[in-house]
Design a protein around this motif. Structure first.
Motif, PDB file in Angstrom:
ATOM      1  N   VAL A  85       0.849  -1.198   0.000  1.00 22.47           N
ATOM      2  CA  VAL A  85       0.000   0.000   0.000  1.00 22.47           C
ATOM      3  C   VAL A  85       0.884   1.247   0.000  1.00 22.47           C
ATOM      4  CG1 VAL A  85      -1.746   1.294   1.290  1.00 22.47           C
ATOM      5  CG2 VAL A  85      -1.897  -1.203   1.158  1.00 22.47           C
ATOM      6  N   ALA A  86       1.914   1.246   0.838  1.00 24.32           N
ATOM      7  CA  ALA A  86       2.842   2.384   0.898  1.00 24.32           C
ATOM      8  C   ALA A  86       3.480   2.631  -0.465  1.00 24.32           C
ATOM      9  CB  ALA A  86       3.922   2.136   1.951  1.00 24.32           C
ATOM     10  N   ARG A  87       3.893   1.562  -1.112  1.00 22.23           N
ATOM     11  CA  ARG A  87       4.538   1.692  -2.421  1.00 22.23           C
ATOM     12  C   ARG A  87       3.554   2.227  -3.471  1.00 22.23           C
ATOM     13  NH1 ARG A  87       9.546  -0.470  -2.878  1.00 22.23           N
ATOM     14  NH2 ARG A  87      10.286  -1.758  -1.162  1.00 22.23           N
ATOM     15  N   ALA A  88       2.330   1.727  -3.463  1.00 20.84           N
ATOM     16  CA  ALA A  88       1.324   2.188  -4.431  1.00 20.84           C
ATOM     17  C   ALA A  88       1.064   3.682  -4.273  1.00 20.84           C
ATOM     18  CB  ALA A  88       0.026   1.401  -4.262  1.00 20.84           C
ATOM     19  N   PHE A  89       0.912   4.142  -3.019  1.00 18.66           N
ATOM     20  CA  PHE A  89       0.590   5.547  -2.783  1.00 18.66           C
ATOM     21  C   PHE A  89       1.802   6.472  -2.863  1.00 18.66           C
ATOM     22  CE2 PHE A  89      -3.369   3.714  -1.362  1.00 18.66           C
ATOM     23  CZ  PHE A  89      -4.301   4.665  -1.740  1.00 18.66           C
ATOM     24  N   SER A  90       2.999   5.893  -2.940  1.00 13.41           N
ATOM     25  CA  SER A  90       4.189   6.726  -3.142  1.00 13.41           C
ATOM     26  C   SER A  90       4.454   6.942  -4.629  1.00 13.41           C
ATOM     27  CB  SER A  90       5.414   6.095  -2.477  1.00 13.41           C
ATOM     28  OG  SER A  90       5.800   4.922  -3.161  1.00 13.41           O
ATOM     29  N   ALA A  99      -6.780   4.467  -8.716  1.00  9.35           N
ATOM     30  CA  ALA A  99      -6.420   3.042  -8.772  1.00  9.35           C
ATOM     31  C   ALA A  99      -5.578   2.610  -7.573  1.00  9.35           C
ATOM     32  CB  ALA A  99      -5.684   2.745 -10.073  1.00  9.35           C
ATOM     33  N   ARG A 100      -4.895   3.543  -6.951  1.00 10.13           N
ATOM     34  CA  ARG A 100      -4.062   3.211  -5.797  1.00 10.13           C
ATOM     35  C   ARG A 100      -4.895   2.664  -4.642  1.00 10.13           C
ATOM     36  NH1 ARG A 100       0.101   8.402  -6.147  1.00 10.13           N
ATOM     37  NH2 ARG A 100       0.564   8.054  -8.348  1.00 10.13           N
ATOM     38  N   PHE A 101      -6.145   3.094  -4.557  1.00  8.48           N
ATOM     39  CA  PHE A 101      -7.007   2.647  -3.468  1.00  8.48           C
ATOM     40  C   PHE A 101      -7.335   1.155  -3.549  1.00  8.48           C
ATOM     41  CE2 PHE A 101      -7.518   7.180  -2.981  1.00  8.48           C
ATOM     42  CZ  PHE A 101      -7.573   7.324  -1.604  1.00  8.48           C
ATOM     43  N   ALA A 102      -7.123   0.532  -4.713  1.00  5.26           N
ATOM     44  CA  ALA A 102      -7.357  -0.907  -4.853  1.00  5.26           C
ATOM     45  C   ALA A 102      -6.335  -1.725  -4.066  1.00  5.26           C
ATOM     46  CB  ALA A 102      -7.326  -1.305  -6.326  1.00  5.26           C
ATOM     47  N   ALA A 103      -5.255  -1.103  -3.608  1.00  9.36           N
ATOM     48  CA  ALA A 103      -4.204  -1.801  -2.865  1.00  9.36           C
ATOM     49  C   ALA A 103      -4.599  -2.108  -1.418  1.00  9.36           C
ATOM     50  CB  ALA A 103      -2.911  -0.981  -2.878  1.00  9.36           C
ATOM     51  N   GLY A 104      -5.702  -1.545  -0.936  1.00 13.29           N
ATOM     52  CA  GLY A 104      -6.089  -1.764   0.459  1.00 13.29           C
ATOM     53  C   GLY A 104      -7.582  -1.944   0.624  1.00 13.29           C
ATOM     54  N   ARG A 105      -7.975  -2.259   1.855  1.00 12.23           N
ATOM     55  CA  ARG A 105      -9.391  -2.330   2.225  1.00 12.23           C
ATOM     56  C   ARG A 105      -9.684  -1.124   3.111  1.00 12.23           C
ATOM     57  NH1 ARG A 105      -7.481  -6.953   3.987  1.00 12.23           N
ATOM     58  NH2 ARG A 105      -8.279  -6.584   6.080  1.00 12.23           N
ATOM     59  N   LEU A 116      -7.575   2.994   6.347  1.00 15.25           N
ATOM     60  CA  LEU A 116      -7.062   1.680   5.983  1.00 15.25           C
ATOM     61  C   LEU A 116      -7.395   0.693   7.103  1.00 15.25           C
ATOM     62  CD1 LEU A 116      -5.409   0.128   3.833  1.00 15.25           C
ATOM     63  CD2 LEU A 116      -3.375   0.693   5.174  1.00 15.25           C
ATOM     64  N   GLU A 117      -8.165  -0.331   6.777  1.00 13.33           N
ATOM     65  CA  GLU A 117      -8.679  -1.249   7.797  1.00 13.33           C
ATOM     66  C   GLU A 117      -7.603  -1.957   8.593  1.00 13.33           C
ATOM     67  OE1 GLU A 117     -11.471  -3.997   6.070  1.00 13.33           O
ATOM     68  OE2 GLU A 117     -12.979  -2.431   5.772  1.00 13.33           O
ATOM     69  N   ASP A 118      -6.469  -2.293   7.973  1.00 17.61           N
ATOM     70  CA  ASP A 118      -5.448  -3.043   8.711  1.00 17.61           C
ATOM     71  C   ASP A 118      -4.204  -2.217   9.036  1.00 17.61           C
ATOM     72  OD1 ASP A 118      -4.580  -3.002   6.057  1.00 17.61           O
ATOM     73  OD2 ASP A 118      -3.877  -5.074   6.076  1.00 17.61           O
ATOM     74  N   ALA A 119      -4.361  -0.888   9.107  1.00 22.81           N
ATOM     75  CA  ALA A 119      -3.272  -0.033   9.586  1.00 22.81           C
ATOM     76  C   ALA A 119      -3.082  -0.290  11.079  1.00 22.81           C
ATOM     77  CB  ALA A 119      -3.607   1.438   9.347  1.00 22.81           C
ATOM     78  N   LEU A 120      -1.910   0.048  11.609  1.00 24.93           N
ATOM     79  CA  LEU A 120      -1.678  -0.116  13.048  1.00 24.93           C
ATOM     80  C   LEU A 120      -2.669   0.713  13.849  1.00 24.93           C
ATOM     81  CD1 LEU A 120       2.230  -0.024  13.188  1.00 24.93           C
ATOM     82  CD2 LEU A 120       0.736  -2.014  13.492  1.00 24.93           C
ATOM     83  N   VAL A 121      -2.890   1.933  13.399  1.00 25.14           N
ATOM     84  CA  VAL A 121      -3.867   2.838  14.001  1.00 25.14           C
ATOM     85  C   VAL A 121      -4.129   3.954  12.997  1.00 25.14           C
ATOM     86  CG1 VAL A 121      -2.196   4.330  15.193  1.00 25.14           C
ATOM     87  CG2 VAL A 121      -4.504   4.056  16.147  1.00 25.14           C
ATOM     88  N   SER A 122      -5.309   4.550  13.061  1.00 27.08           N
ATOM     89  CA  SER A 122      -5.656   5.647  12.146  1.00 27.08           C
ATOM     90  C   SER A 122      -6.286   6.786  12.922  1.00 27.08           C
ATOM     91  CB  SER A 122      -6.626   5.155  11.067  1.00 27.08           C
ATOM     92  OG  SER A 122      -6.035   4.147  10.290  1.00 27.08           O
TER      93      SER A 122
END
Length: 165
Positions: A85-90, A99-105, A116-122
């Motif tokens: 996800v980090a790589r897609a958004f960089s 299209a970058r948003f397809a990399a995550g839930r 981002l559902e599986d981030a450490l915290v948001s």
């Protein structure tokens, strides 16, 4: 107090700064100006009363004006599992912004910004101040909601490489 009369070369400065180990975050926004996300390492706490976060965004990308126009943003602290996800958004892979948003839930909290559902915290934030500083725009946001923290190893960036802690 001594003052330097010699300007530090920007490339020398960038190389020196690359040795800071920093948490990798994904900053997102959504609203009338459109959705946007960008990978950053320049995030810090400002205050806990009220809870406030500071984010720096490069002004070189015109799409970053969406953060100001929407007036809301989220800071997603990334885990090692979020490296793709980090790589897609960089910008890796030259994906279109949407299209970058397809990399995550994704989910939302109070402002409707993508979390981002599986981030450490948001942290879900409302922009309370925004100003240009040199090449970047500094956004200050009041934290309106925090997603429940999830376990995992932190994703860090140092010396132009991703690392895990």
């Amino acid at each position: 107090m001594l003052k330097s009369s010699v300007a530090v070369d920007r490339l020398v400065f960038r190389e020196a700064m690359s040795h800071f180990a920093a948490s990798v975050c994904l900053v997102t926004t959504d609203g009338h100006a459109g959705r946007r996300g960008v990978t950053v390492t320049s995030v810090c706490s400002v205050s806990d009363d009220p809870p406030t976060i500071l984010v720096c965004l490069n002004q070189k990308s015109g799409a970053n004006t969406r953060f100001d126009h929407n007036g809301v943003f989220a800071v997603n602290l990334l885990a090692s599992r979020n490296e793709a996800v980090a790589r897609a958004f960089s910008g890796e892979g030259n994906l279109e912004l949407e299209a970058r948003f397809a990399a995550g839930r994704w989910t939302t909290l109070s402002t409707g910004v993508p979390i981002l559902e599986d981030a450490l915290v948001s942290f879900d934030c409302r922009v309370i101040d925004s100003r240009p500083v040199a090449t970047h725009r500094v956004l200050i946001g009041e934290v309106l909601a925090v997603a429940k923290p999830i376990g995992g190893d932190s994703l860090l960036y140092r010396a132009r490489r991703y690392h895990t802690l």
